[in-house]
Scaffold this motif. Structure first.
Motif, PDB file in Angstrom:
ATOM      1  N   ASP A  17     111.721   5.458  32.219  1.00 13.21           N
ATOM      2  CA  ASP A  17     113.180   5.451  32.352  1.00 13.21           C
ATOM      3  C   ASP A  17     113.722   4.273  31.551  1.00 13.21           C
ATOM      4  O   ASP A  17     113.570   3.121  31.955  1.00 13.21           O
ATOM      5  CB  ASP A  17     113.560   5.327  33.821  1.00 13.21           C
ATOM      6  CG  ASP A  17     115.066   5.374  34.054  1.00 13.21           C
ATOM      7  OD1 ASP A  17     115.813   5.587  33.080  1.00 13.21           O
ATOM      8  OD2 ASP A  17     115.493   5.193  35.215  1.00 13.21           O
ATOM      9  N   CYS A  18     114.317   4.542  30.390  1.00 16.02           N
ATOM     10  CA  CYS A  18     114.917   3.461  29.599  1.00 16.02           C
ATOM     11  C   CYS A  18     116.292   3.903  29.114  1.00 16.02           C
ATOM     12  O   CYS A  18     116.532   5.086  28.881  1.00 16.02           O
ATOM     13  CB  CYS A  18     114.032   3.042  28.432  1.00 16.02           C
ATOM     14  SG  CYS A  18     113.865   4.232  27.105  1.00 16.02           S
ATOM     15  N   ALA A  19     117.187   2.941  28.999  1.00 12.13           N
ATOM     16  CA  ALA A  19     118.570   3.244  28.624  1.00 12.13           C
ATOM     17  C   ALA A  19     119.156   2.072  27.857  1.00 12.13           C
ATOM     18  O   ALA A  19     118.880   0.910  28.175  1.00 12.13           O
ATOM     19  CB  ALA A  19     119.411   3.534  29.859  1.00 12.13           C
ATOM     20  N   ASP A  20     119.940   2.377  26.842  1.00 14.93           N
ATOM     21  CA  ASP A  20     120.632   1.344  26.081  1.00 14.93           C
ATOM     22  C   ASP A  20     121.885   0.895  26.820  1.00 14.93           C
ATOM     23  O   ASP A  20     122.560   1.684  27.482  1.00 14.93           O
ATOM     24  CB  ASP A  20     121.003   1.860  24.691  1.00 14.93           C
ATOM     25  CG  ASP A  20     119.791   2.031  23.789  1.00 14.93           C
ATOM     26  OD1 ASP A  20     118.718   1.487  24.127  1.00 14.93           O
ATOM     27  OD2 ASP A  20     119.912   2.711  22.758  1.00 14.93           O
ATOM     28  N   ASP A  21     122.190  -0.386  26.685  1.00 13.92           N
ATOM     29  CA  ASP A  21     123.301  -0.984  27.406  1.00 13.92           C
ATOM     30  C   ASP A  21     123.756  -2.184  26.585  1.00 13.92           C
ATOM     31  O   ASP A  21     123.299  -2.405  25.460  1.00 13.92           O
ATOM     32  CB  ASP A  21     122.828  -1.400  28.810  1.00 13.92           C
ATOM     33  CG  ASP A  21     123.974  -1.701  29.772  1.00 13.92           C
ATOM     34  OD1 ASP A  21     125.146  -1.541  29.392  1.00 13.92           O
ATOM     35  OD2 ASP A  21     123.676  -2.134  30.901  1.00 13.92           O
ATOM     36  N   ARG A  33     118.216  -3.038  25.877  1.00 14.61           N
ATOM     37  CA  ARG A  33     117.600  -1.791  26.324  1.00 14.61           C
ATOM     38  C   ARG A  33     116.848  -2.090  27.607  1.00 14.61           C
ATOM     39  O   ARG A  33     116.013  -2.990  27.654  1.00 14.61           O
ATOM     40  CB  ARG A  33     116.669  -1.212  25.260  1.00 14.61           C
ATOM     41  CG  ARG A  33     116.049   0.135  25.642  1.00 14.61           C
ATOM     42  CD  ARG A  33     115.350   0.774  24.449  1.00 14.61           C
ATOM     43  NE  ARG A  33     116.312   1.162  23.428  1.00 14.61           N
ATOM     44  CZ  ARG A  33     115.990   1.490  22.170  1.00 14.61           C
ATOM     45  NH1 ARG A  33     114.725   1.453  21.789  1.00 14.61           N
ATOM     46  NH2 ARG A  33     116.922   1.837  21.312  1.00 14.61           N
TER      47      ARG A  33
END
Length: 300
Positions: A17-21, A33
């Motif tokens: 579970d990875c997401a850019d922010d 990230r």
């Protein structure tokens, strides 16, 4: 057919579970990230890629693969895309005077600001990086100490360059760089040009917040150092490990056998797994109250 590195990256990222922010900073928003473990994290690590202060980013394997690998140890990773200085010529000295554009301390400001933002979200947080990112992590901790800000819970420094000039190379290390292992190594002039390009001037190169190595250090948080066996920059890592230990910092020092510089950028090589195991196990030991590994030691 996809290459071996692409297949290894696919396996590392499978189910992650990875997401850019982004987080706020004094020079504007800082891209990050986030890599989240499936359950409660054992610790949170703010991670800084390398790239001679001028290259790299969140898609760089030294950032993306490291985040995906460490999350499998239960570590929440926040990778930081700090502002980078202009690209440089390793064979030509920078022009004299103050260099224009983004230079020190802007990348360091981003690191300090990003770490502060994550700390306000998560509480005690570790800080680490590889190569130039390791220098930025150490310098950020030093500046936080000077400014009496909350310090990282621990530091993770992988094959860093910490000194404005490359320290003398020991006879043992020189022996590890003979033959083909001497190819593609950083030369003292190359290190000087890279560091001048980052600092922006000869005067800034002498500042401890630019290059903390070679300066008197206060006690810093427990520190893991993971160096590459066949890497001339290990001269800087070994010297800095000694300087940290002399300051009263608890240092754990590993050398990954046969590894070249930048091995965390090569997830398809066995050195990557060895380095990740050193880092993940040390962070887990801190999360379990292990204090980061005890007295300084070297594993060759």
């Amino acid at each position: 057919m996809r290459g071996r590195t692409a297949r290894v990256m696919d396996a590392l990222l499978d189910g992650v579970d990875c997401a850019d922010d982004s987080v706020p900073g004094r020079h504007g928003a800082i891209p990050v990230r986030r890599y989240l473990p499936g359950g409660p994290p054992v610790a949170t690590l703010v991670w800084l890629h390398g790239g001679a202060f001028s290259h790299g980013g969140l898609d760089q394997r030294e950032s993306h693969a490291v985040g995906a690998a460490l999350v499998r140890h239960g570590v929440e990773v926040v990778a930081v895309d700090y502002r980078r200085v202009p690209r440089w010529n390793p064979w030509r000295d920078p022009r004299p005077g103050r260099l224009p554009g983004v230079r020190f301390p802007v990348p360091l400001d981003d690191v300090v600001d990003a770490f502060g933002a994550v700390s306000r979200e998560r509480g005690p947080v570790l800080l680490g990086g590889a190569s130039a990112g390791a220098c930025l992590a150490a310098a950020a901790a030093l500046r936080m100490h000077a400014e009496e800000n909350a310090l990282p819970a621990g530091l993770v420094l992988a094959y860093g360059t910490f000194h404005a000039a490359l320290p003398p190379v020991s006879a043992e290390l020189r022996g590890r760089l003979r033959g083909r292992h001497g190819l593609a190594q950083f030369r003292p002039d190359t290190v000087r040009r890279m560091n001048h390009n980052y600092a922006g001037s000869a005067e800034a190169m002498a500042l401890p917040f630019a290059f903390p190595g070679g300066h008197r250090l206060p006690p810093l948080p427990p520190t893991l150092m993971v160096d590459a066996d066949r890497d001339v920059l290990r001269a800087s890592g070994e010297a800095f490990a000694g300087e940290l230990a002399a300051s009263g910092t608890v240092v754990t020092h590993h050398v990954v056998p046969e590894a070249p510089h930048g091995f965390l950028d090569r997830p398809h090589r066995p050195h990557f797994a060895t380095g990740i195991a050193f880092i993940g196990d040390w962070i887990v030991s801190k999360g379990e109250g292990g204090g980061g590994g005890g007295p300084a030691r070297r594993v060759a």
